[in-house]
Design an enzyme around this catalytic site. Structure first.
Site, PDB file in Angstrom:
ATOM      1  N   LYS A  84      40.953  49.487  48.999  1.00 15.56           N
ATOM      2  CA  LYS A  84      40.013  48.423  49.359  1.00 15.56           C
ATOM      3  C   LYS A  84      40.289  48.040  50.806  1.00 15.56           C
ATOM      4  O   LYS A  84      41.457  47.966  51.225  1.00 15.56           O
ATOM      5  CB  LYS A  84      40.215  47.233  48.417  1.00 15.56           C
ATOM      6  CG  LYS A  84      39.231  46.091  48.627  1.00 15.56           C
ATOM      7  CD  LYS A  84      39.434  44.965  47.588  1.00 15.56           C
ATOM      8  CE  LYS A  84      38.438  43.828  47.773  1.00 15.56           C
ATOM      9  NZ  LYS A  84      38.630  42.747  46.773  1.00 15.56           N
ATOM     10  N   SER A 117      34.569  40.979  44.219  1.00 14.07           N
ATOM     11  CA  SER A 117      34.428  41.504  45.557  1.00 14.07           C
ATOM     12  C   SER A 117      34.815  42.973  45.714  1.00 14.07           C
ATOM     13  O   SER A 117      34.468  43.592  46.716  1.00 14.07           O
ATOM     14  CB  SER A 117      35.288  40.670  46.499  1.00 14.07           C
ATOM     15  OG  SER A 117      36.657  40.861  46.217  1.00 14.07           O
ATOM     16  N   SER A 172      37.735  39.512  40.916  1.00 15.71           N
ATOM     17  CA  SER A 172      37.243  40.556  41.825  1.00 15.71           C
ATOM     18  C   SER A 172      37.661  41.981  41.475  1.00 15.71           C
ATOM     19  O   SER A 172      37.149  42.929  42.066  1.00 15.71           O
ATOM     20  CB  SER A 172      37.686  40.255  43.257  1.00 15.71           C
ATOM     21  OG  SER A 172      36.870  39.265  43.818  1.00 15.71           O
TER      22      SER A 172
END
Lengths: 504, 482
Positions: free
Chosen positions: A91, A166, A190
């Site tokens: 990420k 997210s 998330s």
């Protein structure tokens, strides 16, 4: 209830992307393919497909192939660490030395860290190959990936819908088989919510289990890194590498990291599963509810006992979270001031102008909203009513779980209230968006580990079953999830449109 | 009508740790800008603070030295404000749960009066960097070498009533932290900085509105600044005005102060507990183990100096106050063997020179061994007091130790009584008039008349005759003539 999947022989090179991480390790060990081959295969797929999904912000073609080559060499020399040659993605919230780390924001579009996050270092030490950095909501603030400066990620199951957020880039990349596994972070859901919406497996560990060093902070007391993959077993393999005690993170916990694959095959006889009644009240999609009930019935068949429990302060979790997380964020994001790195406005006329325009230009609307809310909650005269009160609520929520774990081994329910929604559906209503995390936020407030595993499809969209464990009980959660995945194949479902010709 | 001044001090002392409070960067003073700034000091995203245990130990040592409660649980908070030399845009500090609770410090004034000043609390925090406004053509430079240097901020109660007490208190704190070895006390480098809260009131009335003058880094500036501010406030009130709560800056060079910001312009710092740092929980054993390591404290040293060296309370105060001063004195006294003379030289000539050049004793060009060497020659009669001043001057200028200078300058005192007698005889022979005057003068006036003869003899000896011997021989010979 099970579904069948296409019978692609997994030894076929064209089906390499269908392999799990466990398969890849086995294949590399058996010499069926090399790390360079599988890495190239994924890089080709990213090239071919990610124009559609937008799940990567940065692809490291050159360094990935170099890492793969080095991994093959190490393996040939008989020195293959746990993930030697296994491709993964990070990420874009994890700092990578020499590779732009944007956190999904214009503010850091030009930011190249001179250091690796501990998580990145752990994967490098384990021999993993980093394909690239995945898209995300700006500064991890969002539940739909619509707040990314780099554009929204499309859900591979239906490109008109959001992947969740997210960690939507990591989730979509795993779901579209652009990487077998990815790192992600979870502040209020998330990891779990996008895992649910994309039909993959994701785990948020106990707070303090995974180092936050080099992981760009959103809300420090809630943020926790964790793995995403297609199976619980793969998550265990990734967590083995990801988890560590890190003296560079004062909130990291000095506790031995167990082998998370060791207990995967324990039978579930006698397992007590708490079902919080508050997780099945109004607002839950009936299809989602049905899928979760079916999953629970499946577990019962395997010997688990379902116990009805109550987490009475559940309703207060979202409001408490939306005081605490923005409050911490308002301070964490103050460092983006244009002075030392990142975006700086053109031709500032003085210091104040530089601060104001830099931050006005560099941050998107959702980030600004949360900074404003957070600063407000901490302001003189409001601190007691908001921040202090929210901390009190946080303690009550934690106590709910402590009490519940006196009676049960794990807690289960839906991961999110409904399957993936269409782009823009909640754009004008931040509160509706915030309620996406209604079932996941409490575990962050309590610091507990939580997981999402695929447990059904509603209108061809995946549904996630959430498994909440006691502190440092990730092994048990993984065991439950793995056992569930032995008798179901929801995790093996794949969206259509991802099976293109891979390697040339 | 009478006015009473009320003063409280906030004192920042940089802790003498090797590395910063939350990063491994060096805290050394005077390096090239930004050479001691790590990713954390630059507040790069993803970096996290790790508390420096040594800073904690030092703060605890201070707490124990002022007889304060040490907090079993202390918490770092974030104080939020934007400034270019504050990289995170918040300062990590302590507010609700500081490491050191209430304590007290005893001070002694010139007239011997003793007073206890209460300490409200002392907390740990990080220093900011420095903004450099010169040489950047309309822009500012930022040096983050200092950012993250550990500070202990010591907050007094408003127990101080005048500048003398304020300076005595500040000096006592300086003495405590340097004696503990937790701060180098180098005021000119900003190692200790004082914020002075000042208000005036009619005796017996409520506290008046206070102003805060920030960042004073010398005792003299503090004294001058207090005098100036007290006068300003009294004039203001007597002219029918009102004191405005504000932060002020004092310029020690121009001896002028100006307002920096008023209360209305003050920031809302939005303090909250730092989520990157867990509360620090201490047990009694840990605190006690630190208590065992405490060195001799100024009060104990003061009493020991009086007893061991026969010093007056006032002299003992001066010599024991500063840890470096105390060490200098003890080293020199031991080496020279003459405590009294050593004390006098340190408090006299040496202190005067250090003050004149704004130098601390730690950096004295004349070290303790050199001073002792000179005193030894003074005691054994090799040099006179007057010559000693010349030797001292030469040592100050780096010309070597006392013996080398005495040798090089031929400063040896003539103590050969035969040679001195010859010189005395010669001067008497050439001074008929003065000898007559002496002989005819009243006995009570004669001692004053010796000066002429001594002067002539010293001149003849080029200043090297032992003055004591000259006096003795001269007196004997003159009296023989009567």
């Amino acid at each position: 209830m099970t579904h069948s999947i296409k019978d692609n022989p997994i030894t076929d090179k064209k089906a390499m992307h269908q392999k799990t991480i466990a398969d890849i390790i086995a294949g590399l060990n058996a010499g069926e393919f090399t790390s360079v081959e599988i890495t190239q295969h994924y890089l080709n797929r990213i090239k071919q497909l990610d124009g559609t999904y937008n799940s990567f912000i940065t692809v490291n073609e050159e360094s990935a192939l170099a890492q793969a080559e080095a991994a093959d060499k190490r393996r040939a020399e008989g020195d293959a660490p746990a993930l030697c040659g296994v491709p993964i993605a990070h990420k874009d919230i994890f700092c990578t030395n020499g590779v732009r780390t944007s956190c999904g924001s214009k503010m850091l579009d030009n930011f190249v860290p001179p250091y690796d996050a501990t998580v990145v270092e752990n994967f490098a030490n384990a021999g993993a190959v980093v394909l690239g950095k995945t898209n995300m909501d700006e500064f991890a603030m969002g539940s739909s990936n619509e707040t990314s400066f780099y554009g929204p990620v499309k859900n591979p199951w239906d490109t008109n819908t959001v992947p969740g957020g997210s960690s939507g880039g990591s989730a979509a990349a795993v779901a579209a088989h652009l990487t077998p596994g990815a790192t992600a972070t979870d502040t209020g859901g998330s990891i779990r919510q996008p895992a649910a919406l994309c039909g993959i497996t994701g785990l948020k560990p106990t707070y303090g289990r995974v180092s936050r060093w080099g992981m760009i902070a959103f809300a420090s007391s809630l943020d926790q890194g964790g793995p995403m993959a297609r199976t619980a077993e793969d998550c265990a393999l990734l967590l083995n590498v990801m988890a560590s005690f890190d003296p560079k993170d004062s909130t990291s916990i000095d506790r031995e990291v167990p082998d998370y694959t060791a207990n995967l095959n324990q039978p579930l006889d006698g397992l007590k599963v708490g079902i919080p009644k508050e997780y099945f009240e109004e607002g839950l999609n009936p299809g989602t509810e049905q899928a979760v009930h079916d999953a629970l019935a499946e577990l019962e068949k395997q010997g688990a006992t379902l116990v009805s429990i109550s987490l009475p302060h559940t309703k207060l979790a979202v409001p408490a979270y939306y005081v605490i997380a923005p409050a911490e964020a308002s301070a964490n994001l103050s460092r983006f001031d244009g002075v030392r790195y990142g975006h700086r406005c053109e031709d500032p006329k003085d210091l104040r102008d530089m601060y104001m325009r830099t931050r006005a230009e560099g941050f998107g609307d959702e980030v600004k909203r949360r900074i404003l809310v957070g600063a407000y909650c901490l302001s003189a005269g409001y601190y007691d009513a908001y921040y202090r009160k929210a901390q009190q609520v946080r303690r009550l929520i934690k106590q709910d779980f402590v009490d519940a774990f006196e009676q049960v081994d794990v807690i289960m329910g839906p991961t999110s209230p409904s399957p993936a929604f269409e782009f823009g559906a909640k754009g004008d209503d931040p509160v509706a968006m915030y309620l996406e995390d209604i079932y996941t936020i409490a575990t962050n407030l309590a610091g507990l580990p939580g997981m999402s595993v695929p447990c059904g499809l509603v209108d061809d969209k995946p549904v996630g079953l959430q498994i909440i464990g006691n502190y440092f009980d990730e092994s048990r959660m993984l065991n439950v999830a793995h056992q569930f995945q032995q008798v179901t194949d929801w995790h093996q479902q794949a969206p259509t449109g991802i099976d293109v010709e891979g390697a040339e | 009508m009478e006015w009473e001044t009320v003063i409280g001090l906030e004192v920042h002392a940089q802790l003498a740790t090797k590395s910063k409070i939350f990063s491994g960067s060096s805290t050394a003073f005077g390096s090239e800008p930004n050479t001691q700034a790590s990713a954390l000091d630059l507040a790069m995203p993803g970096t996290l603070p790790v508390p420096n245990e040594q800073a904690y130990r030092y703060a605890i040592m201070f707490g124990l030295a002022i007889d304060a409660d040490i907090a079993k649980t202390s918490v770092f908070e974030r104080k939020n404000y934007f400034y270019p030399d504050l990289p995170k845009a918040y300062q990590t500090t302590q507010l609700e749960k500081p490491i050191v609770g209430a304590g007290h410090v005893e001070i002694e004034l010139a007239d011997g009066t003793k007073k206890s000043i209460r300490i409200h609390h002392a907390h740990l925090e990080e220093d900011a960097g420095k903004s450099l406004h010169e040489d950047f053509h309309g822009m500012s430079g930022i040096d983050l070498n200092r950012a993250g240097t550990p500070l202990v901020e010591i907050v007094s109660e408003p127990d101080i009533r005048n500048a003398e007490e304020a300076v005595a208190f500040a000096k006592k704190l300086h003495s405590i932290v340097t004696s503990l070895g937790i701060c180098d006390g180098e005021m000119s480098q900003g190692s200790m900085r004082f914020d002075v809260n000042i208000s005036v009131r009619r005796p017996g009335e409520e506290f008046g509105t206070r102003t805060e003058t920030k960042n004073l880094n010398s005792f003299r500036f503090m004294e001058d600044c207090i005098a100036l501010e007290v006068e300003r406030q009294i004039d203001l009130i007597e002219d029918g005005g009102k004191v405005v709560q504000e932060t002020r800056l004092y310029n020690g060079d121009t001896k002028q102060a100006r307002s920096m910001r008023s209360k209305e312009e003050a920031n809302d710092y939005r303090y909250f507990p730092c989520p990157d740092l867990l509360p620090v929980v201490l047990d009694n054993d840990y605190i006690e183990s630190i208590r065992q390591t405490l060195p001799e404290l100024p009060d104990a040293r003061h009493d020991r100096f009086m007893e061991q060296y026969g010093l007056s309370s006032y002299d003992a105060n001066i010599l024991s106050g500063d840890a470096n001063m105390a060490q200098f004195f003890e080293t020199a006294a031991k080496a020279s063997g003459d405590t009294k003379l050593t004390a006098n030289w340190i408090m006299g000539e040496l202190s005067a020179r250090l003050n004149a050049e704004d130098q601390s004793i730690k950096h004295s060009p004349v070290n303790a061994e050199q001073l002792a060497g000179m005193i030894t020659r003074l005691v054994d009669g090799t040099i006179s007091s007057k010559m000693a001043k010349q030797v001292f001057e030469a040592m100050w200028n780096g010309d070597g130790n006392a013996d080398e200078i005495i040798e090089a300058k031929g400063l040896k005192q003539v103590s050969d009584s035969g040679a001195i007698e010859a010189m005395v005889d010669e001067v008497i022979a050439n001074s008929d008039k003065q000898v007559d005057n002496y002989r005819n003068a009243d006995e009570s006036k004669r001692p004053k008349m010796l000066g002429y003869f001594v002067g002539q003899i010293m001149k003849a000896s080029k200043g090297q005759a032992n003055p004591q011997q000259v006096n003795e021989i001269l007196l004997k010979k003159l009296n023989d003539l009567i």
